[in-house]
Design a protein around this motif. Structure first.
Motif, PDB file in Angstrom:
ATOM      1  N   PHE A  45      17.357 -14.963 -19.004  1.00 53.38           N
ATOM      2  CA  PHE A  45      18.278 -14.928 -17.871  1.00 53.38           C
ATOM      3  C   PHE A  45      19.303 -13.820 -18.069  1.00 53.38           C
ATOM      4  O   PHE A  45      19.374 -13.186 -19.122  1.00 53.38           O
ATOM      5  CB  PHE A  45      18.986 -16.275 -17.713  1.00 53.38           C
ATOM      6  CG  PHE A  45      18.033 -17.405 -17.505  1.00 53.38           C
ATOM      7  CD1 PHE A  45      17.444 -17.612 -16.258  1.00 53.38           C
ATOM      8  CD2 PHE A  45      17.707 -18.264 -18.559  1.00 53.38           C
ATOM      9  CE1 PHE A  45      16.565 -18.664 -16.074  1.00 53.38           C
ATOM     10  CE2 PHE A  45      16.823 -19.306 -18.367  1.00 53.38           C
ATOM     11  CZ  PHE A  45      16.246 -19.509 -17.119  1.00 53.38           C
ATOM     12  N   ARG A  46      20.129 -13.623 -17.010  1.00 55.78           N
ATOM     13  CA  ARG A  46      21.181 -12.646 -17.154  1.00 55.78           C
ATOM     14  C   ARG A  46      22.223 -13.191 -18.128  1.00 55.78           C
ATOM     15  O   ARG A  46      22.621 -14.357 -17.999  1.00 55.78           O
ATOM     16  CB  ARG A  46      21.821 -12.378 -15.786  1.00 55.78           C
ATOM     17  CG  ARG A  46      22.401 -10.977 -15.707  1.00 55.78           C
ATOM     18  CD  ARG A  46      22.724 -10.641 -14.296  1.00 55.78           C
ATOM     19  NE  ARG A  46      23.513 -11.726 -13.720  1.00 55.78           N
ATOM     20  CZ  ARG A  46      23.895 -11.776 -12.465  1.00 55.78           C
ATOM     21  NH1 ARG A  46      23.541 -10.815 -11.654  1.00 55.78           N
ATOM     22  NH2 ARG A  46      24.606 -12.783 -11.993  1.00 55.78           N
ATOM     23  N   GLU A  48      25.535 -14.336 -20.087  1.00 52.72           N
ATOM     24  CA  GLU A  48      26.905 -14.742 -19.797  1.00 52.72           C
ATOM     25  C   GLU A  48      27.155 -15.002 -18.316  1.00 52.72           C
ATOM     26  O   GLU A  48      28.210 -14.690 -17.789  1.00 52.72           O
ATOM     27  CB  GLU A  48      27.888 -13.707 -20.352  1.00 52.72           C
ATOM     28  CG  GLU A  48      27.744 -13.613 -21.862  1.00 52.72           C
ATOM     29  CD  GLU A  48      28.682 -12.613 -22.501  1.00 52.72           C
ATOM     30  OE1 GLU A  48      29.551 -12.080 -21.802  1.00 52.72           O
ATOM     31  OE2 GLU A  48      28.556 -12.397 -23.720  1.00 52.72           O
ATOM     32  N   ASP A  49      26.158 -15.592 -17.674  1.00 54.94           N
ATOM     33  CA  ASP A  49      26.327 -15.993 -16.287  1.00 54.94           C
ATOM     34  C   ASP A  49      27.063 -17.326 -16.235  1.00 54.94           C
ATOM     35  O   ASP A  49      26.745 -18.236 -16.996  1.00 54.94           O
ATOM     36  CB  ASP A  49      24.946 -16.187 -15.647  1.00 54.94           C
ATOM     37  CG  ASP A  49      24.712 -15.145 -14.570  1.00 54.94           C
ATOM     38  OD1 ASP A  49      25.545 -14.230 -14.463  1.00 54.94           O
ATOM     39  OD2 ASP A  49      23.693 -15.263 -13.866  1.00 54.94           O
ATOM     40  N   PRO A  50      28.052 -17.467 -15.342  1.00 53.09           N
ATOM     41  CA  PRO A  50      28.689 -18.778 -15.194  1.00 53.09           C
ATOM     42  C   PRO A  50      27.713 -19.766 -14.560  1.00 53.09           C
ATOM     43  O   PRO A  50      26.667 -19.364 -14.057  1.00 53.09           O
ATOM     44  CB  PRO A  50      29.875 -18.491 -14.275  1.00 53.09           C
ATOM     45  CG  PRO A  50      29.541 -17.214 -13.575  1.00 53.09           C
ATOM     46  CD  PRO A  50      28.659 -16.445 -14.490  1.00 53.09           C
ATOM     47  N   SER A  52      25.450 -21.875 -12.296  1.00 46.33           N
ATOM     48  CA  SER A  52      24.915 -21.582 -10.972  1.00 46.33           C
ATOM     49  C   SER A  52      23.803 -22.577 -10.712  1.00 46.33           C
ATOM     50  O   SER A  52      23.491 -23.411 -11.567  1.00 46.33           O
ATOM     51  CB  SER A  52      24.364 -20.171 -10.950  1.00 46.33           C
ATOM     52  OG  SER A  52      23.259 -20.108 -11.844  1.00 46.33           O
ATOM     53  N   LYS A  54      20.753 -21.953 -10.611  1.00 45.84           N
ATOM     54  CA  LYS A  54      19.618 -21.641 -11.482  1.00 45.84           C
ATOM     55  C   LYS A  54      19.895 -22.121 -12.912  1.00 45.84           C
ATOM     56  O   LYS A  54      19.047 -22.719 -13.563  1.00 45.84           O
ATOM     57  CB  LYS A  54      19.371 -20.124 -11.473  1.00 45.84           C
ATOM     58  CG  LYS A  54      17.992 -19.775 -12.001  1.00 45.84           C
ATOM     59  CD  LYS A  54      17.616 -18.342 -11.658  1.00 45.84           C
ATOM     60  CE  LYS A  54      18.504 -17.393 -12.409  1.00 45.84           C
ATOM     61  NZ  LYS A  54      18.332 -15.980 -12.076  1.00 45.84           N
ATOM     62  N   ASN A  55      21.109 -21.865 -13.389  1.00 45.64           N
ATOM     63  CA  ASN A  55      21.519 -22.308 -14.729  1.00 45.64           C
ATOM     64  C   ASN A  55      22.752 -23.202 -14.581  1.00 45.64           C
ATOM     65  O   ASN A  55      23.869 -22.714 -14.564  1.00 45.64           O
ATOM     66  CB  ASN A  55      21.869 -21.118 -15.617  1.00 45.64           C
ATOM     67  CG  ASN A  55      20.776 -20.068 -15.645  1.00 45.64           C
ATOM     68  OD1 ASN A  55      20.886 -19.035 -15.008  1.00 45.64           O
ATOM     69  ND2 ASN A  55      19.715 -20.372 -16.365  1.00 45.64           N
ATOM     70  N   GLY A  58      25.301 -22.369 -16.924  1.00 42.35           N
ATOM     71  CA  GLY A  58      25.435 -20.952 -17.234  1.00 42.35           C
ATOM     72  C   GLY A  58      24.521 -20.506 -18.367  1.00 42.35           C
ATOM     73  O   GLY A  58      23.627 -21.230 -18.798  1.00 42.35           O
ATOM     74  N   THR A  59      24.766 -19.284 -18.844  1.00 39.67           N
ATOM     75  CA  THR A  59      23.944 -18.751 -19.929  1.00 39.67           C
ATOM     76  C   THR A  59      24.838 -18.193 -21.030  1.00 39.67           C
ATOM     77  O   THR A  59      26.036 -17.978 -20.829  1.00 39.67           O
ATOM     78  CB  THR A  59      23.046 -17.590 -19.426  1.00 39.67           C
ATOM     79  OG1 THR A  59      23.908 -16.581 -18.895  1.00 39.67           O
ATOM     80  CG2 THR A  59      22.095 -18.066 -18.360  1.00 39.67           C
ATOM     81  N   GLY A  63      21.499 -14.470 -22.875  1.00 37.02           N
ATOM     82  CA  GLY A  63      20.785 -14.826 -21.664  1.00 37.02           C
ATOM     83  C   GLY A  63      19.948 -16.090 -21.804  1.00 37.02           C
ATOM     84  O   GLY A  63      18.915 -16.244 -21.182  1.00 37.02           O
ATOM     85  N   ASP A  65      19.659 -20.322 -21.549  1.00 39.33           N
ATOM     86  CA  ASP A  65      20.208 -21.353 -20.687  1.00 39.33           C
ATOM     87  C   ASP A  65      21.022 -22.364 -21.508  1.00 39.33           C
ATOM     88  O   ASP A  65      20.513 -22.970 -22.447  1.00 39.33           O
ATOM     89  CB  ASP A  65      19.068 -22.066 -19.964  1.00 39.33           C
ATOM     90  CG  ASP A  65      19.597 -23.058 -18.951  1.00 39.33           C
ATOM     91  OD1 ASP A  65      20.110 -22.621 -17.915  1.00 39.33           O
ATOM     92  OD2 ASP A  65      19.518 -24.264 -19.231  1.00 39.33           O
TER      93      ASP A  65
END
Lengths: 280, 320, 349
Positions: A45-46, A48-50, A52, A54-55, A58-59, A63, A65
């Protein structure tokens, strides 16, 4: 345990609530990874995603999960907590009951050893032992935690035995010609079932905390996810200072919830079984 | 002259298991200069009764109704603060059942006494210690006891020190709750002598002495009251009661002393058929009827009142 | 001469002196056991990590051949791996007694003892005040809650302390750091003092130090106080039901006085509790230091553990344990002063 006692225990609100929390987390730990099959170690995944859709949690910086890590982490922490506490309980009950039943020199020697080990700070000892193993699988970590946290159990079991021994039924068993060992196994330990269960519960919360501590300082399990390992990576990669709250808030909250529920269970049982605390 | 008058007092414990009617309508008087013995099996409510006599009521125990008058003061209408300030320790004192652990463990006896006296009289420390020393000497207790910690005293000595401390301010009434039951025979004797001494020297006027041991009560009491399941079933002068018990329960009690060895006696009336009744659901009618060999139909439905059957003799039984 | 001897003998017979001697002997034995464990562990663990470490260093050290040889010589000397184990052991004990903890190799050529003593003051400066404050605050709050059991204060305090008592210091540290430094920007992000000042007794340094001190201090105090409060609450509840309270009550002693008694007697086991928990508190605060990048022993331990710097691991742990033992001894001394039953030999170990 007679079912009437069980029924009464379940009427204690804090016992039931805590038990529900633990069972829920246990369920999540056991079944969660299959219901939510995302691979916790695959960096797809992308970063350091907050949180969402999808995750959900976050991640991390690679990247991966976080929710998947949390589910696997709960399972691992429970596994280590349970295995380590069983090991500590086995050692503690064995030493405590041998000392309590045999008495005399055996008792003195065993209790001296216990007191010395009790005086050694268990967390330092764990760190020290863990430092010398290059690869640490969950079993090894459990053993390290287990062999350093038994002394208070041994002391408590011995004290309980001594007070039970003074009661009449032991006297009857002895008159009937039973050996000390049989008395311990058949008469005394069943009378201590509730007490031993309480010890197990406390050991388990201590062991999960110890796992997290070991991981945080860099000597936890070398592969896989645990609540402690998640916190370790959050710490190493500066999640706090970079505001990546979803990385360290969930594992810590779960750890606190588990540990506090276990403590509550033991407190509730303690209040139930020792009448001095109840409103007489 | 009546020193203490309790009229129809009721005190119940409110617990999760139900309401325990520990004292359920008891009337008793204690005259000046008299020792009243209260006899009963454990769990009959006698300990609660003695605490109710000084209005020492603490949750979950509640005072339901009745009137307690002590030395002309209606103490059943006083607040706890007022009782602590003016009554307890001054007018009435209690020697508790477990006097062995009754002293503050981490304080010298002297310092505890200073604290206790200062609640009632604002005196300098030295004066209080001097007062205590004189009192201990008067009662033939070693006065260096004052400089020791409770754990440094023997059991008997601790018991006597507790009594001396409780009576330091010359209360008119002393309530003694099973004060000798934990002691061996020779120490028992010392404690009983101390109680006699206190009365002889007019330090205290009257005593209510609660015990399950009729032989001990017989040695000290002028008058005896027998308690059963939260009620008084018989009141009589001591020797009259021993010589001719009226209530079937009293008869059983007295016989146990007269016929059995002292060792067996301690096992609290094991020969009497049946269990002491639960105070949560006491039997209807006369509370003794399930164990009574004289029980009639009436005993199962109607509660017998405590009536005067002859001079100074009260009994609550349909037989009389 | 004779009289002097008698006085001496009399002194030895006093229960408190006997107890003190027993305590010292016990602590000495414990230290000895710990040192022995430190010695034995690397030699017992399969694959001999020490030898492996030596091999590793020689491979990975980016240094001149002379330096590599110097390190190798030093380490071989210090660990004495070529000698029989009992000789190694005796040498090891001798070095420990002399205070020679060996040479760090991750920070070569600094001596371990020198390193530990630079970092230890920061740890103690954080740990000692935090432990004392949390102990006092926790016990006071717990006593009040226990005294008014089931009251509003108790009902509010109990769940909070329960959760705090099960919160690892370092996780609370993360939460506090995130909330107050990252989000609210009220406190610095880490370190023990502003980077632009040098440690000294200037107002600027002290102000900066305290500013950096607040959050680490609070993390330890809050998390530790929860446990003390819970323990004290239960002790007070037990104690309130004891016979001496009933007797004093029936003599008319004021509630205030009774609470004083109960507090005095309940605090005694908590003093023992302090001695027993020092290790756990130390462990927790070492990790808390990491969260705040505090330049204390926690950093040293972490560095040593992650780089497998065995001399530093051994030395740091030996000194940390010695510190704990001294603290333990101090707490025990305090206990003897405040509990007359110990002084007069009524209760022993």
């Amino acid at each position: 345990m007679p079912s009437r006692i069980l029924l009464e225990i379940f009427k204690i609100k804090k016992f039931t609530i805590s038990l529900a929390i633990i069972l829920l987390l246990l369920f999540i730990g056991l079944v969660g990874p299959s219901i939510y099959p995302t691979d916790p170690f695959e960096a797809v995944f992308r970063p350091e995603d907050p949180p969402s859709s999808k995750n959900p949690l976050g991640t991390d910086s690679y990247g991966r999960d976080v929710l998947a890590q949390l589910l696997h982490g709960i399972r691992m922490s429970l596994y280590i907590g349970f295995t380590a506490s069983l090991i500590a309980l086995a050692i503690g009950v064995a030493i405590g009951s041998i000392a309590g039943v045999k008495g005399g020199l055996t008792d003195e020697v065993l209790m001296s050893v216990t007191n010395v080990v009790l005086a050694l700070p268990s967390i330092l000892l764990m760190l020290l032992i863990a430092a010398y193993f290059k690869y640490r699988d969950p079993m090894l970590v459990s053993i390290i935690i287990g062999v350093t946290s038994w002394p208070w159990v041994a002391r408590a079991v011995r004290a309980q035995l001594l007070s039970l021994r003074a009661r009449e039924f032991v006297h009857f068993s002895r008159m009937a010609g039973y050996s000390d060992f049989r008395i311990a196994v058949e008469d005394l330990l069943p009378n201590m079932a509730a007490y031993i269960f309480m010890a197990l519960v406390l050991l388990m919360s201590g062991a999960m905390m110890a796992e997290a501590g070991l991981s945080m300082i860099g000597v936890g399990i070398t592969r896989g996810a645990s609540l402690g390992i998640m916190l370790y990576w959050a710490q190493m990669l500066e999640a706090v200072r970079r505001g990546l709250w979803w990385w360290f808030v969930p594992p810590g909250s779960v750890l606190v919830a588990l540990s506090a529920s276990l403590l509550m269970i033991s407190t509730a049982l303690d209040e139930y079984f020792s009448p001095r605390l109840k409103g007489r | 002259m009546t020193l203490l008058m309790a009229e129809n007092i009721k005190a119940y414990y409110f617990t999760r298991m139900g309401t325990i009617r520990a004292v359920d309508g008891v009337s008793l008087g204690v005259d000046k200069g008299m020792v009243l013995g209260v006899i009963g099996e454990s769990g009959c409510g006698k300990s609660t009764f003695i605490n109710t006599l000084m209005m020492n009521i603490r949750s979950p125990l509640r005072f339901i109704e009745g009137r307690v008058e002590l030395d002309g003061l209606v103490i059943s209408e006083m607040s706890r603060e007022q009782l602590k300030k003016d009554i307890w320790g001054k007018l009435v004192a209690l020697v508790p059942q477990s006097a062995l652990n009754a002293l503050m463990p981490t304080m010298k006896i002297r310092d505890f006494i200073v604290d206790a006296v200062r609640q009632h009289q604002d005196l300098p420390k030295e004066e209080i210690v001097g007062m205590a020393r004189r009192r201990f000497e008067e009662l033939n207790l070693p006065s260096d006891t004052l400089n020791l910690y409770p754990h440094e005293l023997s059991g008997g000595m601790r018991q006597r020190a507790v009594i001396a401390i409780a009576t330091l301010l010359n209360p008119k009434l002393l309530l003694a709750d099973e004060v000798t039951s934990a002691l061996d025979v020779s120490t028992q004797k010392q404690v009983l002598n101390l109680l006699a001494d206190l009365r002889k020297r007019r330090i205290i006027d009257s005593v209510v002495y609660v015990s399950h041991d009729i032989a001990v009560v017989r040695q000290v009491a002028d008058k005896m009251a027998v308690m059963y399941a939260g009620k008084v079933v018989e009141v009589a002068p001591t020797e009259d009661m021993i010589a001719k018990p009226l209530h079937p329960y009293t008869t059983a009690l007295v016989n146990s002393v007269l016929t059995l060895e002292p060792e067996v006696r301690k096992r609290e009336l094991s020969y009497l058929p049946g269990e002491p009744p639960s105070l949560i659901n006491p039997p209807r009618g006369c509370r003794f009827h399930p164990r009574c060999s004289f029980a009639k139909e009436k005993c199962e439905t109607e509660e017998p009142p405590l009536v005067e059957v002859s001079e100074k003799r009260l009994v609550s039984c349909h037989l009389f | 001469m004779e009289g002097e001897k008698a006085v001496y003998r009399g002194l030895l017979k006093r229960p408190v002196v006997k107890l003190l001697i027993r305590k010292v002997v016990f602590l000495f034995i414990t230290y000895f056991v710990f040192i022995t464990i430190i010695f034995a562990l690397p030699r017992l663990v399969p694959g001999n990590p020490l030898a492996e470490m030596l091999a590793n260093i020689l491979q990975t050290m980016q240094a001149t051949p002379e330096l590599v040889r110097a390190v190798e010589r030093r380490l071989m000397e210090e660990f004495g791996l070529h000698k029989p184990w009992h000789e190694q052991y005796i040498e090891f004990l001798g070095r420990m007694l002399r205070g020679d903890l060996g040479t760090s190799y991750s920070l070569y050529p600094r001596k371990v003892s020198e390193l530990v003593f630079t970092y230890l003051p920061w740890t103690l400066g954080l740990l000692i005040p935090a432990t004392l404050v949390s102990w006092i605050a926790g016990n006071t709050l717990g006593a009040l809650a226990g005294y008014r059991r089931g009251g509003r204060f108790d009902n509010a305090l109990l769940p909070v302390s329960l959760i705090l008592s099960q919160t690892p210091y370092y996780w609370l540290a993360m939460i506090l750091l995130y909330t107050f430094s990252v989000k609210l920007r009220l406190f610095p992000l880490g370190g023990a003092y502003p980077s632009h000042v040098v440690p000294s007794f200037t107002l600027e340094f002290i102000a900066g130090y305290l500013y950096h001190y607040t959050l680490p201090f609070l993390s330890i105090v809050l998390a530790a106080a929860g446990g003390w409060a819970i323990g004290m609450r239960v002790l007070v509840i037990y104690e309130l039901r004891s016979d001496y309270v009933d007797f004093a009550d029936s003599l008319g002693l004021s509630d205030r006085k009774l609470l004083q008694y109960v507090f005095k007697n309940s605090v005694l086991p908590q003093v023992t509790g302090l001695a027993l928990n020092l290790g756990t508190i130390l462990g927790g605060s070492l990790i808390t230091e990491l969260v705040f990048s505090y330049p204390g022993t926690g950093y040293l331990v972490f560095r040593a553990l992650t780089r497998l710097d065995y001399p530093m691991i051994q030395g740091t742990f030996a000194i940390l344990f010695l510190t704990l033992i001294l603290a333990n001894f101090l707490v025990d001394l305090v206990y003897m002063v405040i509990d007359p039953r110990i002084r007069t030999g009524y209760i022993g170990e």
